[in-house]
Design a protein around this motif. Structure first.
Motif, PDB file in Angstrom:
ATOM      1  N   VAL A 252       0.876  -1.167   0.000  1.00 48.18           N
ATOM      2  CA  VAL A 252       0.000   0.000   0.000  1.00 48.18           C
ATOM      3  C   VAL A 252       0.917   1.221   0.000  1.00 48.18           C
ATOM      4  CG1 VAL A 252      -1.764   1.298   1.237  1.00 48.18           C
ATOM      5  CG2 VAL A 252      -1.850  -1.202   1.196  1.00 48.18           C
ATOM      6  N   VAL A 253       0.889   1.971  -1.081  1.00 45.59           N
ATOM      7  CA  VAL A 253       1.784   3.118  -1.236  1.00 45.59           C
ATOM      8  C   VAL A 253       1.470   4.146  -0.148  1.00 45.59           C
ATOM      9  CG1 VAL A 253       2.509   4.987  -2.769  1.00 45.59           C
ATOM     10  CG2 VAL A 253       1.999   2.709  -3.712  1.00 45.59           C
ATOM     11  N   GLY A 254       2.479   4.477   0.634  1.00 46.17           N
ATOM     12  CA  GLY A 254       2.305   5.422   1.729  1.00 46.17           C
ATOM     13  C   GLY A 254       1.805   4.774   3.009  1.00 46.17           C
ATOM     14  N   ASP A 255       1.667   3.462   3.002  1.00 48.05           N
ATOM     15  CA  ASP A 255       1.173   2.705   4.159  1.00 48.05           C
ATOM     16  C   ASP A 255      -0.147   3.291   4.651  1.00 48.05           C
ATOM     17  OD1 ASP A 255       3.357   0.902   4.080  1.00 48.05           O
ATOM     18  OD2 ASP A 255       4.609   2.358   5.136  1.00 48.05           O
ATOM     19  N   ASP A 256      -0.254   3.583   5.945  1.00 50.97           N
ATOM     20  CA  ASP A 256      -1.522   4.075   6.514  1.00 50.97           C
ATOM     21  C   ASP A 256      -1.913   5.459   6.000  1.00 50.97           C
ATOM     22  OD1 ASP A 256      -1.739   1.758   7.975  1.00 50.97           O
ATOM     23  OD2 ASP A 256      -0.823   2.617   9.781  1.00 50.97           O
ATOM     24  N   LYS A 257      -0.938   6.257   5.612  1.00 48.52           N
ATOM     25  CA  LYS A 257      -1.230   7.612   5.117  1.00 48.52           C
ATOM     26  C   LYS A 257      -1.768   7.599   3.695  1.00 48.52           C
ATOM     27  CE  LYS A 257       2.316   9.795   7.955  1.00 48.52           C
ATOM     28  NZ  LYS A 257       3.570  10.553   7.954  1.00 48.52           N
ATOM     29  N   GLY A 258      -1.419   6.567   2.940  1.00 45.62           N
ATOM     30  CA  GLY A 258      -1.867   6.477   1.553  1.00 45.62           C
ATOM     31  C   GLY A 258      -1.092   7.399   0.638  1.00 45.62           C
ATOM     32  N   TRP A 259      -1.627   7.545  -0.572  1.00 44.77           N
ATOM     33  CA  TRP A 259      -1.032   8.365  -1.635  1.00 44.77           C
ATOM     34  C   TRP A 259      -1.557   9.774  -1.428  1.00 44.77           C
ATOM     35  CZ3 TRP A 259       2.620   8.668  -5.070  1.00 44.77           C
ATOM     36  CH2 TRP A 259       2.459   9.268  -6.314  1.00 44.77           C
ATOM     37  N   GLY A 260      -0.692  10.680  -0.978  1.00 49.48           N
ATOM     38  CA  GLY A 260      -1.157  12.031  -0.677  1.00 49.48           C
ATOM     39  C   GLY A 260      -0.068  13.067  -0.823  1.00 49.48           C
TER      40      GLY A 260
ATOM     41  N   ASP B 133       4.574  -8.570  -7.625  1.00 51.71           N
ATOM     42  CA  ASP B 133       4.086  -7.773  -6.501  1.00 51.71           C
ATOM     43  C   ASP B 133       3.048  -6.771  -7.000  1.00 51.71           C
ATOM     44  OD1 ASP B 133       5.819  -9.084  -4.807  1.00 51.71           O
ATOM     45  OD2 ASP B 133       7.247  -7.426  -4.645  1.00 51.71           O
ATOM     46  N   LYS B 134       2.313  -6.181  -6.059  1.00 61.14           N
ATOM     47  CA  LYS B 134       1.292  -5.197  -6.418  1.00 61.14           C
ATOM     48  C   LYS B 134       1.496  -3.923  -5.628  1.00 61.14           C
ATOM     49  CE  LYS B 134      -2.022  -8.716  -7.586  1.00 61.14           C
ATOM     50  NZ  LYS B 134      -3.355  -9.216  -7.521  1.00 61.14           N
ATOM     51  N   LEU B 135       1.285  -2.794  -6.307  1.00 59.33           N
ATOM     52  CA  LEU B 135       1.236  -1.492  -5.641  1.00 59.33           C
ATOM     53  C   LEU B 135      -0.229  -1.103  -5.534  1.00 59.33           C
ATOM     54  CD1 LEU B 135       3.995   0.566  -7.522  1.00 59.33           C
ATOM     55  CD2 LEU B 135       4.198  -0.616  -5.326  1.00 59.33           C
ATOM     56  N   VAL B 136      -0.660  -0.677  -4.360  1.00 62.75           N
ATOM     57  CA  VAL B 136      -2.025  -0.212  -4.161  1.00 62.75           C
ATOM     58  C   VAL B 136      -1.952   1.262  -3.791  1.00 62.75           C
ATOM     59  CG1 VAL B 136      -4.169  -0.513  -2.878  1.00 62.75           C
ATOM     60  CG2 VAL B 136      -2.716  -2.501  -3.358  1.00 62.75           C
ATOM     61  N   PHE B 137      -2.530   2.098  -4.639  1.00 63.78           N
ATOM     62  CA  PHE B 137      -2.570   3.538  -4.394  1.00 63.78           C
ATOM     63  C   PHE B 137      -3.938   3.873  -3.801  1.00 63.78           C
ATOM     64  CE2 PHE B 137       0.705   3.094  -7.575  1.00 63.78           C
ATOM     65  CZ  PHE B 137       1.616   4.106  -7.313  1.00 63.78           C
ATOM     66  N   LYS B 138      -3.948   4.281  -2.518  1.00 62.08           N
ATOM     67  CA  LYS B 138      -5.198   4.643  -1.844  1.00 62.08           C
ATOM     68  C   LYS B 138      -5.218   6.146  -1.628  1.00 62.08           C
ATOM     69  CE  LYS B 138      -6.010   0.241   0.317  1.00 62.08           C
ATOM     70  NZ  LYS B 138      -6.866  -0.378   1.299  1.00 62.08           N
ATOM     71  N   TYR B 139      -6.318   6.775  -2.073  1.00 68.08           N
ATOM     72  CA  TYR B 139      -6.452   8.223  -1.970  1.00 68.08           C
ATOM     73  C   TYR B 139      -7.919   8.585  -2.160  1.00 68.08           C
ATOM     74  CZ  TYR B 139      -6.478   7.592  -7.013  1.00 68.08           C
ATOM     75  OH  TYR B 139      -6.772   7.159  -8.280  1.00 68.08           O
ATOM     76  N   THR B 140      -8.240   9.836  -1.920  1.00 67.51           N
ATOM     77  CA  THR B 140      -9.611  10.306  -2.118  1.00 67.51           C
ATOM     78  C   THR B 140      -9.835  10.549  -3.607  1.00 67.51           C
ATOM     79  OG1 THR B 140      -9.552  11.378   0.044  1.00 67.51           O
ATOM     80  CG2 THR B 140     -11.294  12.074  -1.483  1.00 67.51           C
ATOM     81  N   PRO B 141     -10.789   9.828  -4.221  1.00 67.95           N
ATOM     82  CA  PRO B 141     -11.060  10.037  -5.657  1.00 67.95           C
ATOM     83  C   PRO B 141     -11.480  11.492  -5.917  1.00 67.95           C
ATOM     84  CG  PRO B 141     -12.215   8.086  -4.838  1.00 67.95           C
ATOM     85  CD  PRO B 141     -11.651   8.799  -3.639  1.00 67.95           C
ATOM     86  N   GLY B 142     -11.017  12.012  -7.043  1.00 73.37           N
ATOM     87  CA  GLY B 142     -11.331  13.384  -7.405  1.00 73.37           C
ATOM     88  C   GLY B 142     -10.334  14.389  -6.845  1.00 73.37           C
TER      89      GLY B 142
END
Length: 164
Positions: free
Chosen positions: A29-37, A55-64
């Protein structure tokens, strides 16, 4: 009895072949708990990690609010994607690392890449090397995956041996 043992061996072998290689892949998870920001610390986040094919990269962020663009090295340095680049916009974007080599990602919203450091570059290594290869300087995570693979294999062989 031999027929049942042969069937069990086949089933265990099939499970081993299908399940264990997928367990060797790591999901980051890119950025771990902070996510992509904004103000992303890519050097801090990548420190000690080994990225491998599969391996996989997961980018978690607020859409938009943010997005993810795959870019080349030149575009990464300029924080400017090509006009035909298609952004990932779900807020839970998963990228499977399919090939070895350098990979570059940026946020294409406003000037998030240029002014707020929303960019990531990694080097993807080949899949887990054979046990005769010398380990790399940051091989702890890979060693765990390889050890897990060999432990599962030995477990399966032990179960088969007990059946005879």
């Amino acid at each position: 009895m031999a027929s049942n043992s042969s069937k069990m061996f086949f089933i265990i072998s099939l499970v081993t072949v299908l399940v264990i290689p997928s367990s060797l892949a790591t999901e980051f998870v890119v950025g771990d708990d902070k996510g992509w920001g904004l103000d992303f610390d890519s050097q801090g986040w990548t420190a000690g990690k080994e990225f491998r094919v599969g391996d996989k990269l997961v980018f978690k962020y607020t859409p938009g609010v943010h997005n993810v663009l795959r870019v080349n090295g030149t575009e990464f340095q300029a924080c400017q994607a090509a006009d035909n680049a298609v952004p990932l916009v779900t807020g839970n974007d998963v990228i499977t690392l399919a090939t070895a080599g350098r990979k570059w990602y940026i946020c294409g919203v406003a000037r998030h890449c240029a002014t707020r450091n929303m960019k990531l570059n990694i080097t993807v290594l080949d899949q887990v090397a054979s046990p005769t290869s010398a380990p790399g300087p940051n091989s702890a995570a890979t060693g765990n995956s390889a050890s897990s693979f060999y432990a599962w294999t030995l477990l399966m062989l032990g179960i088969v041996a007990m059946m005879y």
